[in-house]
Design an enzyme around this catalytic site. Structure first.
Site, short mmCIF file in Angstrom:
data_model
loop_
_atom_site.label_atom_id
_atom_site.label_comp_id
_atom_site.label_asym_id
_atom_site.label_seq_id
_atom_site.Cartn_x
_atom_site.Cartn_y
_atom_site.Cartn_z
CG ASP A 1 -2.13 0.87 1.08
OD1 ASP A 1 -3.26 0.32 1.11
OD2 ASP A 1 -1.98 2.10 0.91
CG LEU B 1 0.74 3.89 3.95
CD1 LEU B 1 1.70 4.26 5.09
CD2 LEU B 1 -0.39 3.01 4.48
N GLY C 1 -4.97 4.99 2.45
CA GLY C 1 -4.97 3.99 3.52
C GLY C 1 -4.22 4.48 4.75
CG ASP D 1 2.87 4.53 -6.75
OD1 ASP D 1 1.96 3.84 -7.26
OD2 ASP D 1 3.05 5.74 -7.02
CD GLN E 1 -8.41 8.29 -7.52
OE1 GLN E 1 -8.74 8.66 -6.38
NE2 GLN E 1 -9.28 8.23 -8.48
CE1 TYR F 1 -12.62 3.93 -8.43
CE2 TYR F 1 -15.01 3.97 -8.67
CZ TYR F 1 -13.87 3.42 -8.12
OH TYR F 1 -13.98 2.35 -7.27
CE LYS G 1 -11.25 0.49 -9.16
NZ LYS G 1 -10.46 -0.53 -8.47
CG ASN H 1 -22.90 2.22 -2.68
OD1 ASN H 1 -23.00 1.94 -3.87
ND2 ASN H 1 -22.77 3.44 -2.23
N1 LIG Z 1 -15.82 1.00 -0.87
C1 LIG Z 1 -16.66 0.71 -1.86
O1 LIG Z 1 -17.89 0.84 -1.70
C2 LIG Z 1 -16.14 0.19 -3.18
C3 LIG Z 1 -17.07 -0.01 -4.22
C4 LIG Z 1 -16.62 -0.49 -5.44
C5 LIG Z 1 -15.27 -0.78 -5.63
N2 LIG Z 1 -14.38 -0.55 -4.62
C6 LIG Z 1 -12.97 -0.88 -4.87
O2 LIG Z 1 -12.49 -1.70 -3.82
C7 LIG Z 1 -11.11 -1.43 -3.57
C8 LIG Z 1 -10.90 -1.05 -2.12
O3 LIG Z 1 -11.69 0.09 -1.82
P1 LIG Z 1 -11.74 0.78 -0.39
O4 LIG Z 1 -13.10 1.29 -0.19
O5 LIG Z 1 -11.13 -0.13 0.60
O6 LIG Z 1 -10.82 2.05 -0.68
P2 LIG Z 1 -9.56 2.60 0.13
O7 LIG Z 1 -9.23 3.92 -0.52
O8 LIG Z 1 -9.81 2.54 1.59
O9 LIG Z 1 -8.43 1.53 -0.25
C9 LIG Z 1 -7.58 1.63 -1.37
C10 LIG Z 1 -6.16 1.44 -0.87
O10 LIG Z 1 -5.27 1.48 -2.00
C11 LIG Z 1 -4.13 2.24 -1.61
N3 LIG Z 1 -3.53 2.79 -2.84
C12 LIG Z 1 -4.01 3.78 -3.62
N4 LIG Z 1 -3.19 4.01 -4.65
C13 LIG Z 1 -2.15 3.14 -4.51
C14 LIG Z 1 -0.95 2.92 -5.25
N5 LIG Z 1 -0.68 3.63 -6.36
N6 LIG Z 1 -0.10 1.96 -4.83
C15 LIG Z 1 -0.37 1.24 -3.71
N7 LIG Z 1 -1.48 1.43 -2.96
C16 LIG Z 1 -2.36 2.36 -3.35
C17 LIG Z 1 -4.66 3.32 -0.68
O11 LIG Z 1 -3.67 3.89 0.15
C18 LIG Z 1 -5.71 2.54 0.09
O12 LIG Z 1 -5.19 1.97 1.26
C19 LIG Z 1 -10.71 -0.31 -4.56
O13 LIG Z 1 -10.15 -0.93 -5.69
C20 LIG Z 1 -12.04 0.34 -4.89
O14 LIG Z 1 -12.00 0.95 -6.16
C21 LIG Z 1 -14.79 -0.06 -3.40
#
Ligand SMILES: NC(=O)c1ccc[n+]([C@@H]2O[C@H](COP(=O)([O-])OP(=O)(O)OC[C@H]3O[C@@H](n4cnc5c(N)ncnc54)[C@H](O)[C@@H]3O)[C@@H](O)[C@H]2O)c1
Length: 318
Positions: free
Chosen positions: A37, A39, A42, A57, A82, A147, A151, A176
């Site tokens: 990660d 961060l 996160g 990254d 992202q 976004y 995806k 969601n």
């Molecule tokens: N939360 C939702 O409702 C939801 C819905 C649909 C899809 N998603 C997908 O599920 C996944 C997790 O979502 P989440 O809600 O836990 O989001 P989140 O933002 O809490 O988690 C994403 C994590 O990826 C890390 N990250 C971002 N860019 C990075 C990079 N370049 N290199 C390494 N790490 C990186 C961030 O620091 C973060 O910890 C994502 O792919 C998101 O698109 C989430």
């Protein structure tokens, strides 16, 4: 492959909301878990004890390759993204670099070790306004924001790499998601945002006058789905198939909190969908998975868990 590497699982985005729950579950089952990660959204404290954390990254292919070749994972859960729709609009190049280029880097590294990848895509930001409700996976995507486009492009690479290599990479389109550890400071995550307002005695804005519907799914159900999908090629909606309006979510949380705070009703924000709900039949048929947590129970339990988190961070701000 050594027996140790056989049980080594890589979780990208493991310091995020959903990824940290995935890491927890994998650790509980005795796997060695390696978390990557950067961060950017996160938090280090979310990474479970016992996992091996690397701040990295995924856009940096050389650094990622060195780590993955050292770790030799037997499976990959790719959640790093992202994940902000707003950022994707203000900085579409970074959104594309992470969600498309970063995903390609993860796929190439995993494929070298013949490790199946589970990619977390979106349902809500993909299907658009004209889709039938509940939306099946074969509906042609019509994203409204970069976004959703990034995806969708990431999905295309996952499918192409799977077909070319014969490794069963999977795409999971999430509804969601709500649950403990979700940040109340993002643009999405209405359950956490509402709970934080109730906790603070503040009135939240309820967009679309409370009428927009979403397919709310508990994070523990998402974790189970992602694990069920690991090793199966295909695209799966990870959702409940139940449409719930945002006012109903507010009412359950407000009741759980015992607060008399009233929300402020506001018009729908630009680019937001009026309705979103996905058909989860394929996941049941092909993975034997279905959501188990009823919404009211999930919301009440999440409310209590989040309040405990908010209180703890107030007591010891980081
Ligand atoms: N939360 C939702 O409702 C939801 C819905 C649909 C899809 N998603 C997908 O599920 C996944 C997790 O979502 P989440 O809600 O836990 O989001 P989140 O933002 O809490 O988690 C994403 C994590 O990826 C890390 N990250 C971002 N860019 C990075 C990079 N370049 N290199 C390494 N790490 C990186 C961030 O620091 C973060 O910890 C994502 O792919 C998101 O698109 C989430």
């Amino acid at each position: 492959m050594s027996s140790q590497s056989h049980n080594t699982v890589l979780v990208t985005g493991g310091a995020g909301f959903i990824g940290s729950h995935v890491a927890d579950a994998l650790l509980a089952d005795g796997n060695r878990v390696v978390v990557i990660d950067d961060l950017s959204s996160g938090e280090r404290r979310r990474v479970p004890d016992g996992s091996d954390f690397h701040q990295l990254d995924i856009v940096d292919r050389a650094e990622l390759d060195v780590l993955v070749d050292e770790v030799m994972p037997s499976a990959v859960f790719h959640l790093a993204a992202q994940s902000s729709v707003t950022v994707s609009v203000t900085d579409p190049a970074r959104d594309c670099a992470v969600n498309v280029g970063g995903t390609l880097n993860v796929l190439q590294a995993a494929t070298r070790h013949r490790a199946p990848v589970v990619f977390t895509s979106t349902g809500g930001a993909l299907y658009g306004n004209e889709a039938p409700i509940p939306t099946p996976e074969d509906r042609l995507p019509a994203p409204l924001a970069p976004y959703g486009a990034s995806k969708w492009a990431g999905e295309a690479y996952v499918k192409t790499w799977s077909a070319a290599s014969g490794i069963p990479h999977a795409v999971c389109r999430l509804g969601n998601v709500y649950g403990p550890r979700q940040s109340p400071h993002g643009e999405a995550g209405v359950v956490s945002i509402f709970t934080h307002h109730l906790f603070s005695g503040l009135s939240p804005k309820v967009f679309g006058h409370g009428k927009p519907t979403r397919d709310y799914i508990h994070v523990s159900d998402v974790v189970a789905a992602l694990r069920a999908a690991s090793g199966t090629a295909g695209t799966f909606n990870v959702a409940t198939g139940v449409e719930t309006d945002v006012m109903a979510v507010w009412s359950i949380l407000a009741e759980a909190s015992g607060s008399s705070v009233e929300p402020e009703l506001a018009p729908l924000r630009k680019g937001e969908l009026q309705r979103s709900c996905m058909d989860p039949a394929r996941a049941l048929r092909e993975l034997g998975w279905s959501a188990q947590v009823p919404l009211e129970r999930g919301l009440r339990e999440t409310h209590d868990a989040l309040v405990a988190e908010f209180a703890a961070s107030q007591a010891s701000p980081v």
